[in-house]
Design an enzyme around this catalytic site. Structure first.
Site, PDB file in Angstrom:
ATOM      1  N   HIS A 191      33.455  19.570   8.293  1.00 48.64           N
ATOM      2  CA  HIS A 191      33.717  20.981   8.621  1.00 48.64           C
ATOM      3  C   HIS A 191      32.661  21.515   9.592  1.00 48.64           C
ATOM      4  CE1 HIS A 191      37.120  21.982   6.190  1.00 48.64           C
ATOM      5  NE2 HIS A 191      36.542  21.706   5.042  1.00 48.64           N
ATOM      6  N   GLU A 433      53.490   7.784  15.450  1.00 46.57           N
ATOM      7  CA  GLU A 433      52.339   7.640  14.560  1.00 46.57           C
ATOM      8  C   GLU A 433      52.578   6.586  13.484  1.00 46.57           C
ATOM      9  OE1 GLU A 433      51.714  11.589  12.927  1.00 46.57           O
ATOM     10  OE2 GLU A 433      53.844  12.008  13.147  1.00 46.57           O
ATOM     11  N   ASP A 457      46.828   8.903  12.919  1.00 49.25           N
ATOM     12  CA  ASP A 457      47.683   8.241  11.934  1.00 49.25           C
ATOM     13  C   ASP A 457      48.105   6.849  12.397  1.00 49.25           C
ATOM     14  OD1 ASP A 457      47.619  10.004   9.867  1.00 49.25           O
ATOM     15  OD2 ASP A 457      49.439  11.082  10.420  1.00 49.25           O
ATOM     16  N   CYS A 504      48.531  13.149  21.782  1.00 46.51           N
ATOM     17  CA  CYS A 504      47.952  14.382  21.266  1.00 46.51           C
ATOM     18  C   CYS A 504      46.955  14.118  20.151  1.00 46.51           C
ATOM     19  CB  CYS A 504      49.037  15.334  20.783  1.00 46.51           C
ATOM     20  SG  CYS A 504      50.095  14.621  19.495  1.00 46.51           S
TER      21      CYS A 504
END
Length: 575
Positions: A191, A433, A457, A504
């Site tokens: 984070h 993916e 992924d 992406c």
């Protein structure tokens, strides 16, 4: 004497300033038996209210400085405070065992933390352990009458030094004064690291023992590009860091000049460099960095930011704002990608042993067509205001794509029949993916309008390794020849059918991966908005013909991830 440390470069930038140790207060206490449990419960409720008030302030500050997406973690913290299961168990323990509030809070929170940490097959739920720990510390501080560090009060230039930075800490950092931060633990996906990049504060994490090496007031030099940290640097070292910082600032200024430029390679080839967004509020960063479109609009944040399923009109307004603002540049919208590590409190999902391999994304949409059709109708209505493209996530079979397209066509026909204006030029594509889709890309390309490769992924599934599991994180290898061959097959398959292919995933903005992708002919690169100008600048220095020759070695001769990383650095002159 100067102390040199090496950590993980988590956020670009170089700085030198005095150390500010973010020291946590002593929250130790003694277990006590109480005669009047009601008084302890009153103390607990007061501490919960104080914690909630603090979090409201932090949430507002985070939303303003970081954006709604990054500030969501504090919504999660406030939900824990309001969770009757959590707070109710603390109250029950006080009543039944007649212990002080501190002891009851400690035991209940430890139970919740242990439970979440034990969910090894669900990284999303594992992350909730950190949230419970953060919230518990805040409540405990109020119970004990002690003050938690408040980074928002920093009023001079400093380098923040901490064992770790919680989301609460990071959200309060003022980039005017906090020139960098360094931590003992953490990684690029933590984070704090993500927030640092949003704030554009240089950061180095995972140094192991910076808190043992630095004292308050020590001079510290930090290089967020290389991961180097020097405590008490020599005059010559300070001068060198200053020189590097000036060079980086100059480079950023040069990148800024490219804001309105096209993304052109050294041999004159044009590619689209686009940006990823989570909400319409992210558009400011997209425009400021001159992105050539939106390559990924993560619509699930519309669902995650709502207390109930967003209505068709709510979705329409959000989509309209994005496509209208970006027009005539293209906007690729990914349909709802819920499941895996993204959950909705109002949409219960089945308990699964492997949620990343289960009921998620397009699988939910095709099953819950009421939700899917509402989203498609909102998108179709918004298509009249710009250049909209729609992408379906987690497609594994051609039959899934055909079914999704059929539902899209049915909703379009209904709107047209009702006299609603919709675009007649909406491209429909899929995320690549799942390895099965990548392998069969030559057949998928006959049906779809485009591919967008989701590397996170794709790598995870191809290597059979959870990237959030530190024991197998070494298998997250974007430059591994096996991954590169899959990517090239997808790109070649698209081009053979006259379609375009984009990326992406995180790799689209990676300076090592970009040269490899240029050699393969990837058409569109979508990334964090702050990476757009850096990638555009890199492309200007590279020849696609030279990169294609390099790729011959990368795909057909080299056999490891590291070999390919070294090959790119040597070929392109990168450090």
């Amino acid at each position: 004497m100067a102390e040199h440390l090496k950590g993980i470069a988590a956020s670009d930038g170089i700085a030198t300033a005095k150390a500010y140790l973010l020291v946590q207060p002593d929250l130790s206490f003694q277990k006590k038996t109480v005669d009047d449990p009601s008084k302890e419960i009153d103390r607990l409720k007061q501490s919960l209210d104080q914690s909630n008030d603090e979090l409201k302030v932090i949430l507002a500050k985070a939303a303003e400085s970081l954006g709604e997406e990054e500030a969501q973690v504090f919504d999660a913290h406030m939900m824990i405070l309001a969770d009757p299961d959590f707070t109710g168990q603390v109250e029950t323990k006080i009543k039944d065992e007649k212990v002080n509030a501190e002891q009851a809070l400690k035991e209940v929170s430890e139970f919740f933390i242990k439970t979440f940490e034990g969910m090894t097959d669900n990284p999303y739920m594992q992350e909730r352990a950190a949230d419970v720990r953060d919230v518990t510390k805040r409540i405990m501080a109020h119970l004990l009458g002690r003050n938690l560090p408040n980074p928002a009060l920093i009023d001079e230039e400093v380098v923040v030094v901490a064992h770790d930075l919680t989301p609460s800490d990071t959200a309060q950092l003022n980039k005017k004064y906090v020139k960098a931060f360094v931590t003992d633990i953490g990684g690029r996906t933590a984070h704090s690291a993500i927030m640092a990049r949003s704030l554009e504060i240089p950061a180095v994490v995972g140094t192991d023992d910076i808190t043992k090496k630095a004292n308050n007031g020590d001079l510290i030099s930090v290089d967020g590009l290389t991961g180097e940290v020097v405590v008490d640097p020599t005059d010559d070292e300070v001068a060198k860091f200053k020189q590097d910082a000036e060079a980086f600032a100059k480079q950023k200024a040069e990148w800024a000049l490219l804001k309105t430029a096209k993304s052109i390679t050294a041999d004159g080839k044009h590619f689209d460099v686009a940006a990823n967004i989570g909400t319409p509020k992210d558009l400011d960063g997209v425009l400021a960095n001159g992105a050539e479109g939106i390559g990924l609009y993560r619509t699930e944040f519309l669902y995650m930011d709502s207390a109930e399923l967003p209505t068709e009109d709510d979705q329409f307004e959000a989509y309209k704002k994005v496509v209208e603002t970006m027009s005539p540049k293209p906007v690729v919208v990914r349909t709802m990608d819920i499941g895996g590590d993204k959950h909705l409190p109002y949409l219960p999902l089945p308990e699964e042993q492997n949620p990343f391999l289960g009921y998620r994304a397009i699988r939910i949409s095709l099953d819950r067509q009421d939700i899917f059709r509402t989203q498609l109708r909102a998108l179709l209505r918004a298509s009249a205001f710009g250049n909209l493209r729609i992408m379906f996530p987690m497609i594994a079979t051609i039959a899934e794509f055909k079914q999704a397209k059929q539902i899209f066509t049915e909703e379009k026909d209904k709107l047209v029949k009702d006299g609603v204006k919709v675009s007649d030029d909406i491209q429909l594509g899929i995320m690549i993916e799942i390895p099965a889709a990548a392998v069969l890309a030559d057949q998928f390309a006959k049906y779809v309008d485009f591919f967008s490769i989701g590397t996170n992924d794709l790598i995870q599934y191809s290597m059979a390794a959870d990237r959030g599991n530190e024991h197998v994180s070494y298998l997250y290898q974007p430059y591994n020849p096996s991954i590169l061959r899959l990517i090239k097959h997808v790109i070649d398959s698209a081009h053979k059918e006259g379609k375009w292919a984009g990326m992406c995933g995180e790799a689209a903005g990676d300076p090592i991966m970009v040269p490899l992708l240029l050699g393969m002919g990837l058409d569109e690169y979508s990334m964090s908005a702050t990476s757009v100008l850096k990638v555009r600048s890199l492309m200007k220095k590279l020849s696609t013909a030279d990169m294609a020759k390099m790729d011959e070695i990368a795909l057909n001769q080299n056999i490891t991830n590291d070999e390919n990383a070294d090959l790119v650095k040597k070929t392109t002159g990168q450090k």
